[in-house]
Design a protein around this motif. Structure first.
Motif, PDB file in Angstrom:
ATOM      1  N   VAL A  32       0.824  -1.211   0.000  1.00 60.33           N
ATOM      2  CA  VAL A  32       0.000   0.000   0.000  1.00 60.33           C
ATOM      3  C   VAL A  32       0.858   1.260   0.000  1.00 60.33           C
ATOM      4  CG1 VAL A  32      -1.763   1.300   1.255  1.00 60.33           C
ATOM      5  CG2 VAL A  32      -1.914  -1.196   1.102  1.00 60.33           C
ATOM      6  N   LEU A  33       1.962   1.260   0.770  1.00 64.15           N
ATOM      7  CA  LEU A  33       2.807   2.454   0.794  1.00 64.15           C
ATOM      8  C   LEU A  33       3.416   2.721  -0.575  1.00 64.15           C
ATOM      9  CD1 LEU A  33       4.944   4.059   3.365  1.00 64.15           C
ATOM     10  CD2 LEU A  33       6.163   3.375   1.310  1.00 64.15           C
ATOM     11  N   THR A  34       3.929   1.678  -1.219  1.00 59.60           N
ATOM     12  CA  THR A  34       4.570   1.857  -2.523  1.00 59.60           C
ATOM     13  C   THR A  34       3.555   2.131  -3.625  1.00 59.60           C
ATOM     14  OG1 THR A  34       6.142   0.183  -1.754  1.00 59.60           O
ATOM     15  CG2 THR A  34       6.328   0.876  -4.024  1.00 59.60           C
ATOM     16  N   LEU A  35       2.337   1.643  -3.431  1.00 55.70           N
ATOM     17  CA  LEU A  35       1.281   1.769  -4.432  1.00 55.70           C
ATOM     18  C   LEU A  35       0.595   3.132  -4.386  1.00 55.70           C
ATOM     19  CD1 LEU A  35      -0.111  -0.268  -6.479  1.00 55.70           C
ATOM     20  CD2 LEU A  35      -1.865  -0.534  -4.733  1.00 55.70           C
ATOM     21  N   ILE A  36       0.347   3.648  -3.151  1.00 55.38           N
ATOM     22  CA  ILE A  36      -0.505   4.825  -3.014  1.00 55.38           C
ATOM     23  C   ILE A  36       0.123   5.947  -2.171  1.00 55.38           C
ATOM     24  CG2 ILE A  36      -2.728   5.661  -2.150  1.00 55.38           C
ATOM     25  CD1 ILE A  36      -3.839   2.836  -2.638  1.00 55.38           C
ATOM     26  N   ILE A  37       0.507   5.636  -0.937  1.00 56.46           N
ATOM     27  CA  ILE A  37       0.909   6.687   0.009  1.00 56.46           C
ATOM     28  C   ILE A  37       2.126   7.453  -0.492  1.00 56.46           C
ATOM     29  CG2 ILE A  37       1.703   7.164   2.358  1.00 56.46           C
ATOM     30  CD1 ILE A  37       0.083   4.745   3.293  1.00 56.46           C
ATOM     31  N   TYR A  38       3.193   6.741  -0.800  1.00 55.90           N
ATOM     32  CA  TYR A  38       4.418   7.395  -1.276  1.00 55.90           C
ATOM     33  C   TYR A  38       4.241   8.074  -2.637  1.00 55.90           C
ATOM     34  CZ  TYR A  38       9.066   7.813  -3.363  1.00 55.90           C
ATOM     35  OH  TYR A  38      10.171   8.278  -4.021  1.00 55.90           O
ATOM     36  N   PRO A  39       3.639   7.438  -3.631  1.00 53.51           N
ATOM     37  CA  PRO A  39       3.524   8.101  -4.938  1.00 53.51           C
ATOM     38  C   PRO A  39       2.725   9.402  -4.906  1.00 53.51           C
ATOM     39  CG  PRO A  39       3.158   5.749  -5.178  1.00 53.51           C
ATOM     40  CD  PRO A  39       3.180   6.034  -3.705  1.00 53.51           C
ATOM     41  N   ILE A  40       1.662   9.466  -4.099  1.00 58.65           N
ATOM     42  CA  ILE A  40       0.831  10.671  -4.113  1.00 58.65           C
ATOM     43  C   ILE A  40       1.563  11.851  -3.496  1.00 58.65           C
ATOM     44  CG2 ILE A  40      -1.260  11.729  -3.150  1.00 58.65           C
ATOM     45  CD1 ILE A  40      -2.712   9.114  -3.635  1.00 58.65           C
ATOM     46  N   SER A  41       2.139  11.676  -2.304  1.00 64.28           N
ATOM     47  CA  SER A  41       2.880  12.794  -1.708  1.00 64.28           C
ATOM     48  C   SER A  41       4.132  13.095  -2.528  1.00 64.28           C
ATOM     49  CB  SER A  41       3.247  12.488  -0.250  1.00 64.28           C
ATOM     50  OG  SER A  41       4.023  11.314  -0.151  1.00 64.28           O
ATOM     51  N   GLY A  42       4.723  12.064  -3.161  1.00 64.10           N
ATOM     52  CA  GLY A  42       5.863  12.300  -4.028  1.00 64.10           C
ATOM     53  C   GLY A  42       5.511  13.128  -5.243  1.00 64.10           C
ATOM     54  N   HIS A  43       4.296  12.938  -5.753  1.00 64.27           N
ATOM     55  CA  HIS A  43       3.843  13.726  -6.906  1.00 64.27           C
ATOM     56  C   HIS A  43       3.789  15.212  -6.573  1.00 64.27           C
ATOM     57  CE1 HIS A  43       1.603  14.745 -10.563  1.00 64.27           C
ATOM     58  NE2 HIS A  43       0.834  15.489  -9.789  1.00 64.27           N
ATOM     59  N   TRP A  44       3.423  15.534  -5.347  1.00 62.72           N
ATOM     60  CA  TRP A  44       3.319  16.939  -4.957  1.00 62.72           C
ATOM     61  C   TRP A  44       4.628  17.696  -5.186  1.00 62.72           C
ATOM     62  CZ3 TRP A  44       0.937  16.132   0.620  1.00 62.72           C
ATOM     63  CH2 TRP A  44      -0.311  15.504   0.484  1.00 62.72           C
ATOM     64  N   THR A  45       5.760  16.989  -4.966  1.00 60.37           N
ATOM     65  CA  THR A  45       7.069  17.639  -5.052  1.00 60.37           C
ATOM     66  C   THR A  45       7.802  17.322  -6.345  1.00 60.37           C
ATOM     67  OG1 THR A  45       7.286  17.562  -2.642  1.00 60.37           O
ATOM     68  CG2 THR A  45       9.307  17.886  -3.901  1.00 60.37           C
ATOM     69  N   TRP A  46       7.850  16.066  -6.722  1.00 62.22           N
ATOM     70  CA  TRP A  46       8.666  15.648  -7.870  1.00 62.22           C
ATOM     71  C   TRP A  46       7.869  15.385  -9.137  1.00 62.22           C
ATOM     72  CZ3 TRP A  46      12.133  11.511  -4.996  1.00 62.22           C
ATOM     73  CH2 TRP A  46      13.049  12.183  -4.187  1.00 62.22           C
ATOM     74  N   GLY A  47       6.549  15.319  -9.037  1.00 61.38           N
ATOM     75  CA  GLY A  47       5.743  14.997 -10.206  1.00 61.38           C
ATOM     76  C   GLY A  47       5.040  16.192 -10.812  1.00 61.38           C
ATOM     77  N   GLY A  48       5.401  17.393 -10.389  1.00 53.03           N
ATOM     78  CA  GLY A  48       4.759  18.601 -10.920  1.00 53.03           C
ATOM     79  C   GLY A  48       3.532  19.026 -10.154  1.00 53.03           C
ATOM     80  N   GLY A  49       3.375  18.523  -8.918  1.00 50.91           N
ATOM     81  CA  GLY A  49       2.218  18.851  -8.097  1.00 50.91           C
ATOM     82  C   GLY A  49       2.317  20.204  -7.409  1.00 50.91           C
ATOM     83  N   TRP A  50       1.412  20.414  -6.463  1.00 55.10           N
ATOM     84  CA  TRP A  50       1.246  21.745  -5.874  1.00 55.10           C
ATOM     85  C   TRP A  50       2.459  22.236  -5.093  1.00 55.10           C
ATOM     86  CZ3 TRP A  50       0.828  22.856  -0.543  1.00 55.10           C
ATOM     87  CH2 TRP A  50       0.770  21.745   0.313  1.00 55.10           C
ATOM     88  N   LEU A  51       3.214  21.355  -4.462  1.00 49.89           N
ATOM     89  CA  LEU A  51       4.392  21.801  -3.720  1.00 49.89           C
ATOM     90  C   LEU A  51       5.507  22.251  -4.659  1.00 49.89           C
ATOM     91  CD1 LEU A  51       4.685  19.285  -0.737  1.00 49.89           C
ATOM     92  CD2 LEU A  51       4.101  21.710  -0.638  1.00 49.89           C
ATOM     93  N   SER A  52       5.662  21.577  -5.781  1.00 54.25           N
ATOM     94  CA  SER A  52       6.677  22.009  -6.745  1.00 54.25           C
ATOM     95  C   SER A  52       6.321  23.365  -7.322  1.00 54.25           C
ATOM     96  CB  SER A  52       6.844  20.976  -7.864  1.00 54.25           C
ATOM     97  OG  SER A  52       5.662  20.868  -8.643  1.00 54.25           O
ATOM     98  N   GLU A  53       5.038  23.595  -7.545  1.00 57.45           N
ATOM     99  CA  GLU A  53       4.586  24.895  -8.049  1.00 57.45           C
ATOM    100  C   GLU A  53       4.825  25.996  -7.014  1.00 57.45           C
ATOM    101  OE1 GLU A  53       3.409  25.738 -11.052  1.00 57.45           O
ATOM    102  OE2 GLU A  53       3.810  23.684 -11.709  1.00 57.45           O
ATOM    103  N   LEU A  54       4.768  25.620  -5.745  1.00 54.85           N
ATOM    104  CA  LEU A  54       4.975  26.578  -4.652  1.00 54.85           C
ATOM    105  C   LEU A  54       6.444  26.959  -4.512  1.00 54.85           C
ATOM    106  CD1 LEU A  54       3.022  27.883  -2.557  1.00 54.85           C
ATOM    107  CD2 LEU A  54       3.701  26.057  -0.963  1.00 54.85           C
ATOM    108  N   GLY A  55       7.348  26.095  -5.007  1.00 53.33           N
ATOM    109  CA  GLY A  55       8.782  26.352  -4.888  1.00 53.33           C
ATOM    110  C   GLY A  55       9.458  25.555  -3.792  1.00 53.33           C
ATOM    111  N   PHE A  56       8.805  24.509  -3.340  1.00 50.79           N
ATOM    112  CA  PHE A  56       9.353  23.645  -2.294  1.00 50.79           C
ATOM    113  C   PHE A  56      10.597  22.942  -2.805  1.00 50.79           C
ATOM    114  CE2 PHE A  56       9.012  19.332  -0.154  1.00 50.79           C
ATOM    115  CZ  PHE A  56       9.446  19.766   1.101  1.00 50.79           C
TER     116      PHE A  56
END
Length: 413
Positions: free
Chosen positions: A136-160
């Motif tokens: 579950v962690l590798t399938l869902i938990i890690y990929p979603i929060s990872g997307h925020w920063t490394w996948g072009g998600g909202w944190l990357s847009e913020l400049g994190f």
């Protein structure tokens, strides 16, 4: 001339791809480091169980991340929260690298996040429960929060800024470890009349070798995240990251040794080993953004904080973490990410950037923490209410190896 230019470009692309794949091999080898640290820091009767967990979270993690997790993390952005799911199996190119190069590199990172949890939940967790969690962690938990920063998600847009994963990888594993260890409860005999009792690991030689392997593997983890090695700028960046990574680890080890010496009257090997890891985790977010001198300071801070964090979780919260994973990865991962906002040569508080970047770093740290704590609680609570998290008392006392796997790591000849 045009043909020569094309040949040079192709050669550079090949070298960059090879460099990232070599770095991926170093990161994959960190699985061996984690396994040895955990085996060495715990009792011999659970060694086969621990090795099995570290083996299988990599094996199953590789499969589910390839099948689903990769697209959730790096697929087309959906509202800044998640990547669009497609059965692309890593076929989309990224960062100018061949598609499968990126997939392989990101797979070993995902496996690292999963294996961090194993140490904190060691010696009393059902193998079946851990197997479900890893998926579950590798399938869902890690990929979603990872997307925020490394996948072009909202944190990357913020400049994190989290260059190689102090928060994206290490804190995710650390906060999940906290939830799992807290729900499990301490090992039998860990607390007597409310006071913690030391349960020494059976082989600090193995634990020490594991730390050296992890230190080596980090030279793939951080410099590899540059994702290129050709050209003067990339060559300088990779060398810079090597130096900041190494200095932070050395400073973390020194700081934790000195603090443990002052507090416990003797320099503790186990604490010093974790201090080196604390420095490595702490510098991972800012290894490309801070100077060598700042890397030393970050390592020193993480090494000091580590000792007090270990005490806090063990004595105050009474969370039994046999290897110190929560403090090393969760606390120092968060701390190192925050310190980017202080020490970044471009935008850092001490370099004329004010508090803006520090504020963005805090948003990234605490939003990721909230996500992982919430989803991990749902996951572990669900496992606890269905198949169960913890082995029966008799199995825990006699060891998980024979009961869970039918074999041990040490056999009398």
């Amino acid at each position: 001339m045009e043909e020569l230019s094309t040949t040079v470009t192709d050669l550079a692309a090949s070298i960059d791809s090879l460099w990232v794949l070599i770095a991926a091999c170093l990161v994959m080898f960190m699985q061996a480091g984690f396994a040895l640290v955990e085996v060495g820091f715990t009792r011999a009767k659970n060694g086969a169980n621990i090795i099995m967990k570290n083996l299988m979270d990599y094996a199953v993690g590789s499969l589910v991340f390839w099948l689903i997790g990769y697209s959730l993390m790096f697929g087309e952005d959906v509202s800044g929260f998640i990547g669009k799911f497609t059965l692309m199996f890593g076929d989309d190119s990224m960062d100018g690298l061949p598609p499968y190069t990126t997939l392989m590199f990101q797979t070993v990172f995902a496996a690292t996040a999963a294996t961090i949890v194993s140490g904190a939940m060691a010696e009393r967790t059902k193998f079946q429960a851990y197997f479900i969690y890893s998926i579950v962690l590798t399938l869902i938990i890690y990929p979603i929060s990872g997307h925020w920063t490394w996948g072009g998600g909202w944190l990357s847009e913020l400049g994190f800024i989290d260059f190689a994963g102090s928060t994206v990888v290490h804190s995710v594993g650390g906060w999940a470890a906290l939830v799992g260890a807290a729900l499990l409860g301490p090992r039998i005999g860990k607390y007597v009349k409310g006071k913690p009792v030391a349960i020494p690991g059976h082989n600090l030689v193995l634990g020490s070798l594991g730390v050296f392997i992890l230190w080596l593997g980090w030279f793939g983890f951080n410099p590899g995240s540059q994702l290129a090695a050709t050209g003067k700028d990339n060559a300088i960046a990779v060398a810079h990251i090597f130096i900041t990574t190494n200095l932070a680890a050395a400073a973390g080890a020194l700081a934790s040794m000195m603090v443990s010496w002052m507090r416990y009257k003797k320099p503790s090997l186990s604490v010093t080993l974790n201090g080196a890891l604390a420095g490595l985790v702490g510098i991972t977010a800012g290894c490309a953004a801070v100077s060598a001198g700042s890397a030393v300071i970050i390592g020193l801070i993480c090494g000091v904080v580590l000792v007090f964090s270990l005490e806090f979780f063990e004595r105050t919260l009474k969370v039994d973490d046999p290897v110190g994973a929560i403090s090393v990865h969760g606390v120092c991962g968060a701390l190192g990410t925050l310190l980017v906002g202080v020490f970044a040569t471009e935008g850092g508080l001490l370099f004329g950037g004010g508090f803006a970047q520090l504020g963005i770093q805090a948003i990234g740290v605490f939003s990721t923490m909230a996500w992982v704590l919430a989803t991990s609680f749902i996951l572990f609570k669900g496992i606890q209410m269905t198949v169960g998290l913890r082995v029966p008392e008799r199995i825990e006392e006699e060891g998980l190896d024979i009961y869970e796997h039918g074999e041990t790591i040490y056999n009398n000849i």
